[in-house]
Design a protein around this motif. Structure first.
Motif, PDB file in Angstrom:
ATOM      1  N   THR A   1       0.875  -1.166   0.000  1.00  8.95           N
ATOM      2  CA  THR A   1       0.000   0.000   0.000  1.00  8.95           C
ATOM      3  C   THR A   1       0.916   1.221   0.000  1.00  8.95           C
ATOM      4  O   THR A   1       2.143   1.086   0.004  1.00  8.95           O
ATOM      5  N   GLU A   2       0.317   2.414   0.004  1.00 12.77           N
ATOM      6  CA  GLU A   2       1.148   3.616  -0.037  1.00 12.77           C
ATOM      7  C   GLU A   2       2.068   3.706   1.168  1.00 12.77           C
ATOM      8  O   GLU A   2       3.190   4.170   1.100  1.00 12.77           O
ATOM      9  N   THR A   3       1.539   3.234   2.290  1.00 10.27           N
ATOM     10  CA  THR A   3       2.308   3.419   3.518  1.00 10.27           C
ATOM     11  C   THR A   3       2.929   2.146   4.060  1.00 10.27           C
ATOM     12  O   THR A   3       3.831   2.195   4.871  1.00 10.27           O
ATOM     13  N   SER A   4       2.402   1.013   3.646  1.00  9.66           N
ATOM     14  CA  SER A   4       2.880  -0.208   4.324  1.00  9.66           C
ATOM     15  C   SER A   4       3.001  -1.397   3.376  1.00  9.66           C
ATOM     16  O   SER A   4       2.613  -1.352   2.208  1.00  9.66           O
ATOM     17  N   LEU A   5       3.522  -2.450   3.926  1.00 13.55           N
ATOM     18  CA  LEU A   5       3.709  -3.697   3.200  1.00 13.55           C
ATOM     19  C   LEU A   5       2.982  -4.805   3.982  1.00 13.55           C
ATOM     20  O   LEU A   5       3.275  -5.033   5.150  1.00 13.55           O
ATOM     21  N   ILE A   6       2.013  -5.411   3.313  1.00 13.71           N
ATOM     22  CA  ILE A   6       1.238  -6.434   4.019  1.00 13.71           C
ATOM     23  C   ILE A   6       1.635  -7.824   3.524  1.00 13.71           C
ATOM     24  O   ILE A   6       1.623  -8.081   2.318  1.00 13.71           O
ATOM     25  N   GLY A   7       1.991  -8.673   4.439  1.00 13.82           N
ATOM     26  CA  GLY A   7       2.277 -10.068   4.072  1.00 13.82           C
ATOM     27  C   GLY A   7       0.978 -10.862   4.122  1.00 13.82           C
ATOM     28  O   GLY A   7       0.305 -10.892   5.150  1.00 13.82           O
ATOM     29  N   VAL A   8       0.604 -11.460   2.987  1.00 19.02           N
ATOM     30  CA  VAL A   8      -0.637 -12.234   2.983  1.00 19.02           C
ATOM     31  C   VAL A   8      -0.331 -13.655   3.444  1.00 19.02           C
ATOM     32  O   VAL A   8       0.405 -14.393   2.778  1.00 19.02           O
ATOM     33  N   LEU A   9      -0.898 -14.018   4.586  1.00 15.96           N
ATOM     34  CA  LEU A   9      -0.560 -15.309   5.193  1.00 15.96           C
ATOM     35  C   LEU A   9      -1.157 -16.479   4.405  1.00 15.96           C
ATOM     36  O   LEU A   9      -2.295 -16.429   3.952  1.00 15.96           O
ATOM     37  N   ASP A  10      -0.346 -17.514   4.250  1.00 15.22           N
ATOM     38  CA  ASP A  10      -0.820 -18.771   3.684  1.00 15.22           C
ATOM     39  C   ASP A  10      -1.207 -19.661   4.864  1.00 15.22           C
ATOM     40  O   ASP A  10      -0.352 -20.245   5.533  1.00 15.22           O
ATOM     41  N   ILE A  11      -2.519 -19.721   5.109  1.00 13.11           N
ATOM     42  CA  ILE A  11      -2.970 -20.383   6.342  1.00 13.11           C
ATOM     43  C   ILE A  11      -2.542 -21.847   6.393  1.00 13.11           C
ATOM     44  O   ILE A  11      -2.059 -22.335   7.411  1.00 13.11           O
ATOM     45  N   GLU A  12      -2.684 -22.528   5.273  1.00 11.47           N
ATOM     46  CA  GLU A  12      -2.290 -23.940   5.233  1.00 11.47           C
ATOM     47  C   GLU A  12      -0.831 -24.103   5.630  1.00 11.47           C
ATOM     48  O   GLU A  12      -0.478 -24.998   6.397  1.00 11.47           O
ATOM     49  N   GLU A  13      -0.019 -23.220   5.085  1.00  7.80           N
ATOM     50  CA  GLU A  13       1.416 -23.307   5.345  1.00  7.80           C
ATOM     51  C   GLU A  13       1.719 -23.028   6.813  1.00  7.80           C
ATOM     52  O   GLU A  13       2.528 -23.701   7.431  1.00  7.80           O
ATOM     53  N   VAL A  14       1.023 -22.035   7.366  1.00  9.07           N
ATOM     54  CA  VAL A  14       1.258 -21.683   8.764  1.00  9.07           C
ATOM     55  C   VAL A  14       0.888 -22.857   9.671  1.00  9.07           C
ATOM     56  O   VAL A  14       1.577 -23.170  10.633  1.00  9.07           O
ATOM     57  N   LEU A  15      -0.214 -23.539   9.312  1.00 13.87           N
ATOM     58  CA  LEU A  15      -0.703 -24.599  10.194  1.00 13.87           C
ATOM     59  C   LEU A  15       0.016 -25.927   9.990  1.00 13.87           C
ATOM     60  O   LEU A  15      -0.173 -26.864  10.751  1.00 13.87           O
ATOM     61  N   LYS A  16       0.811 -25.984   8.968  1.00 13.29           N
ATOM     62  CA  LYS A  16       1.536 -27.224   8.696  1.00 13.29           C
ATOM     63  C   LYS A  16       2.433 -27.593   9.870  1.00 13.29           C
ATOM     64  O   LYS A  16       3.037 -26.744  10.484  1.00 13.29           O
ATOM     65  N   ASP A  17       2.490 -28.881  10.122  1.00 11.81           N
ATOM     66  CA  ASP A  17       3.362 -29.339  11.205  1.00 11.81           C
ATOM     67  C   ASP A  17       4.818 -29.172  10.824  1.00 11.81           C
ATOM     68  O   ASP A  17       5.220 -29.460   9.708  1.00 11.81           O
ATOM     69  N   LYS A  18       5.564 -28.665  11.758  1.00 13.13           N
ATOM     70  CA  LYS A  18       6.998 -28.512  11.459  1.00 13.13           C
ATOM     71  C   LYS A  18       7.765 -29.649  12.081  1.00 13.13           C
ATOM     72  O   LYS A  18       7.502 -30.049  13.178  1.00 13.13           O
TER      73      LYS A  18
END
Lengths: 762, 151
Positions: free
Chosen positions: B134-151
């Protein structure tokens, strides 16, 4: 989009194929053993194939028609004792069933039965060959030219139906169709017929307003055709005959040989009423009674004949000569009153049947005496109903155990809430029972499997089924179907020895395989046992070691532990991989599926004597009775079924083993103690055994004492799974929502006991 | 926040609910979000992974609450008046993401979402579907599947 008729064709045909298979195998066996075939069974199979063929022909699935037609021809030879129902034929017909199954899948996905021509062609060739063999054996029967048959099968679909109709009628006349019809079948028949007749009727009524609508004719035709098929299948020959004639009229209209004049439609509607009346009679006393049968028959023939006169392209029906008066009488009776059809419908009955004298009220629903015993419900609706009941149980607890009520005594409230509690429980029991279906469905599938596999493996196996009417939850039934297949396969492939080997060690040449379903405590047991080799402990250990599943070939492992190794993914003791088993995938699947429904597998094996596997599945998946206990701040629910007693321990009854495991003496038994707070890192009120309470839980003849601070009370717990993201937690099997809205974890007593016991043993 | 939601969503325009984890501004497609609520008392689950705060009862459904900070490898979320619980509708269940602070709902045209760099505000790039400037910021769009993946 696949239209509804095709869909119902697919599901009906699937059912029929499923039904055919056990009979085929039964037939094959009796033929091999005694050289005789049971004509009833043969007829039954014949009819099932015939029904599939009929509908397929109507819907234009010509490959299905071809295949089933050939199968029918072969069966016909068997029926007439011209061919033997040996291994080859049984096997061939079974494969035909498979092919039809494949074709049905094809139809379901692509809406056409093309794409499997090669397979179909090869099966048809084989069938034809067997047919020729059958005919060649007995020369004195006049064999119809095989070319003729071939030609028949590739005629247009209308012709197929026509031909099919003819042969159906022939079938009725030639064979006495007395077979055992169970009351359930009869009930289903009447209910289905009711639906079909309704379909025909509404189509006919619409047709009257819109005589040009081809779809309506087809609709009526389809309904009537299914009805006819069912009548034939159930053995009501009069109804079948009449419906066949009615169908012929519709057929004529369909093919444009006759007009859908309102007069004709009226007659057809009358027939529908006659059928309905007959069906009502059947549902009442089980017998087929049609008044004025000859009159009706003549009447139909007359209409058919009138078409015939109008069109020289002959229909198959002969013109029946009959007294003029009678004919006129019939027509008079039918024409006596004119539309509106709703009222008019009853005229035939009121004038020709003296039994029913009262005029029918315009409200049609009342006049029909078929009482439906079931309705079809969408499974998702049922599931959400069950979920709602779960919520109701929670909500009920939230009200009756509301924290606001603490410290008060309300006599009236108590009374009402216990009343509410009772009703909620009843609702819950009733709802859960709705989903229950008998295991017979999955058990019967095994008949075919055992037949195929034993033939392939060259082994003789007798399959026994016990407790087929035991009911299990539908989900459970779906989930155990696959494991059952694997276990049966394993028994046949690895367990039961070839006949020579069996006789050499003094066993019967025929191996025995038993499938049993029964209730046992709070569980359902599915038992699969054979009298084969049993599990080979040494071999399992050796293989497990080779695959690195165990560190060394530990002698200390208990039999149960060793046997559990076979459930490891990739484990197989088979020296070579066959197309049946040996890849080591099956048992892993078995375990996964059983675990999904919170079940366990017990293995009992006696080397050389056999293997017995018991799938133990909890009765209800959704709701249990639980005891709410407290340890420190945490609240746990312990399944009531596993609790034996709760005791306060005296200090002198406690002993400690060398490695620190505490044992409590209860009467003459030493029971290991589980300190939950250690396992789950909680700060308890007291760490001293004698200051807390010990809940003795039992599982599979083993027990353990769980140390808790306080018993809070009893409560029904709606089991909710924990998220996969939480992972598997030792000693916890799920969670539930309590009356105050808080969450309580449900203890996995089996797991806790196992852990405690293993520490004692170590 | 409600007022920012534009009715009649056009094709290819994502509505991102944005929030802070530490200093990183992240976004989730609003269609994945069931609701956002204040910290509710959750029941602690023994032996669960450390990023699982606990489970809570959301009108009869069990919701597993995850500390998004810990899950993504940052410092744990501090419970205070700003922290919120974003309930995500994931496959068959509801998952609660505990975040430090929520921000606005932003409209993002999906073709303007660029591939994620390797690192966004100290967060691993693989957790993101992409970034939206955006003009003022940078938004990271989360990949929910990836976040919830077991590490």
């Amino acid at each position: 989009m696949i239209d509804e008729n095709t869909l119902s064709f697919i599901s009906e045909s699937r059912e029929m194929i499923d039904e055919v298979e056990p009979y085929l195998i039964e037939l094959g066996q009796s033929s091999i053993e005694s050289g005789e075939v049971n004509p009833e069974t043969t007829n039954l199979i014949f009819r099932l194939f015939h029904s599939v063929k009929g509908t397929a022909g109507f819907l234009g699935f010509n490959v299905v028609v071809k295949v089933t037609h050939e199968a029918e021809t072969l069966l016909d030879l068997v029926r007439n004792d011209q061919a033997k129902m040996g291994h080859t034929n049984t096997d061939l017909l079974c494969r035909t069933c498979d092919l039809v199954g494949l074709l049905l899948n094809q139809i379901e996905t692509t809406e056409s039965d093309t794409g499997l021509e090669a397979e179909a062609e090869s099966i048809i060739k084989e069938l034809e060959q067997r047919i020729l063999v059958g005919k060649g054996k007995i020369p004195d029967t006049s064999p119809p030219e095989p070319i003729d048959r071939k030609k028949n099968t590739i005629q247009t679909k209308t012709d197929n139906i026509q031909k099919e109709n003819d042969s159906a009628e022939q079938g009725i006349e030639e064979f006495d169709l007395k077979m055992l019809i169970s009351p359930e079948m009869l009930q289903r028949f009447t209910e289905e017929s009711d639906e079909q007749l309704e379909q025909v009727e509404s189509a006919l009524l619409d047709l009257e307003n819109d005589p040009e609508d081809n779809e309506l004719i087809l609709e009526a035709f389809r309904g009537l055709h299914s009805f006819k098929g069912n009548c034939g299948f159930t053995g009501f020959s009069k109804l079948e005959k009449l419906s066949h004639k009615t169908e012929t009229i519709l057929e004529a209209i369909k093919s444009g040989k006759a007009k859908a004049e309102s007069e004709t439609i009226q007659s057809l509607l009358h027939m529908v009423d006659v059928f309905r009346q007959a069906i009502a009679g059947i549902s009442l006393n089980g017998t087929e009674e049609i008044e004025n049968m000859p009159l009706l028959e003549d009447f139909m023939d007359d209409i058919i004949a009138s078409f015939k006169n109008a069109d020289p392209i002959a229909l198959s029906q002969p013109i029946v000569e009959k007294p003029k008066i009678e004919q006129e009488e019939a027509l008079f009776l039918l024409r006596k009153s004119q539309p509106p059809p709703r009222v008019e419908k009853s005229t035939l009955k009121t004038t020709t049947e003296k039994k029913i004298q009262k005029p029918k009220p315009p409200a049609q629903a009342k006049s029909r005496s078929i009482v439906r015993q079931d309705i079809r419900v969408d499974l998702t609706k049922l599931d959400s109903l069950i979920n709602l009941v779960g919520e109701l149980v929670i909500a009920e607890a939230m009200v009756t155990r509301n924290p606001d009520l603490k410290g008060y005594e309300f006599e009236n409230f108590e009374r009402s809430s216990s009343h509410l509690n009772k009703i909620v429980r009843d609702i819950q029991d009733m709802t859960l029972s709705v989903r229950m279906i008998p295991v017979a469905g999955i058990f019967r599938k095994m008949i075919r499997l055992v037949h195929d596999l034993s033939t392939k493996a060259g082994k003789k196996i007798e399959l026994k089924l016990l407790g087929e009417d035991t009911e299990i939850d539908k989900t459970v039934s779906e989930l155990i179907a696959d494991p059952l297949v694997h276990l049966v396969r394993n028994s046949i492939d690895h367990g039961i020895e070839p006949p020579q080997e069996r006789t050499a060690i003094g066993k019967k040449a025929t191996g025995e395989l038993l499938l049993e379903a029964k209730h046992e405590g709070g569980e359902i047991w599915i038992v699969i046992s054979d009298d084969g080799r049993g599990l080979n402990r040494e071999k399992i250990l050796q293989k497990a070691f080779e695959k690195g599943l165990i560190q060394d070939d530990s002698i200390n492992m208990s039999d149960q532990e060793v046997f559990e190794l076979i459930f490891q993914p990739g484990f197989s003791t088979a020296d070579k991989i066959t197309d049946v088993s040996g890849r080591g995938v099956g048992m892993d699947v078995v375990k996964k599926n059983i675990e999904k429904i919170k079940g366990h597998i017990d293995i009992h094996s006696k080397p050389g004597q056999g293997l017995k596997m018991i799938l133990r599945i909890p009765l209800t998946l959704a709701i249990i009775d639980g005891m709410l206990v407290r340890v420190g701040k945490a609240q746990y629910t312990i399944p009531l079924l596993s609790i034996r007693e709760s005791i306060q321990v005296e200090e002198d009854k406690i002993t400690t083993t060398m490695d620190g495991q505490e044992l409590v003496q209860v009467r003459n038994e030493l029971i290991p103690v589980v300190r939950l707070y250690e396992l789950h890192n909680i700060v308890p009120d007291s760490k001293n055994l004698h200051e807390g309470l010990l809940v003795i839980v039992e599982y599979r003849d083993e027990s353990a004492g769980i140390l808790i601070d306080e018993i809070i009370g009893e409560q029904q717990a709606v089991i909710k799974g924990l998220s996969n993201y939480v992972g598997n937690i030792q000693g916890i099997s799920g969670c539930t929502i309590m009356g105050d809205g808080e969450i309580s974890l449900i203890l996995d007593t089996g797991g806790l006991i196992k852990k405690a016991q293993s520490r004692v043993a170590a | 926040m409600q007022g920012n939601i534009v009715e009649g969503e056009k094709k290819k325009v994502l509505e991102l609910a944005t929030f802070f984890i530490g200093d990183a501004l992240c976004g989730i497609d609003i269609l994945n979000i069931q609701e956002i609520n204040r910290n509710m008392e959750s029941t602690w689950v023994p032996q669960a992974p450390d990023y699982v705060i606990g489970v809570l009862n959301l009108r009869g459904r069990i919701v597993t609450v995850v500390d998004l900070g810990k899950k993504l490898g940052l410092s744990p979320i501090q419970k205070n008046k700003d922290s919120r619980n974003i309930i995500i509708d994931s496959k068959d269940e509801h998952i609660g993401f505990m975040v430090d602070r929520i921000s606005d709902v932003m409209l993002a045209e999906s073709d303007k979402i660029e591939p994620a760099p390797a690192n966004i505000g100290g967060l691993q790039g693989s957790f993101f579907k992409g970034v939206f400037k955006t003009e003022t910021s940078l938004i990271g769009v989360l990949d929910i599947e990836e976040v919830l993946k077991d590490k």
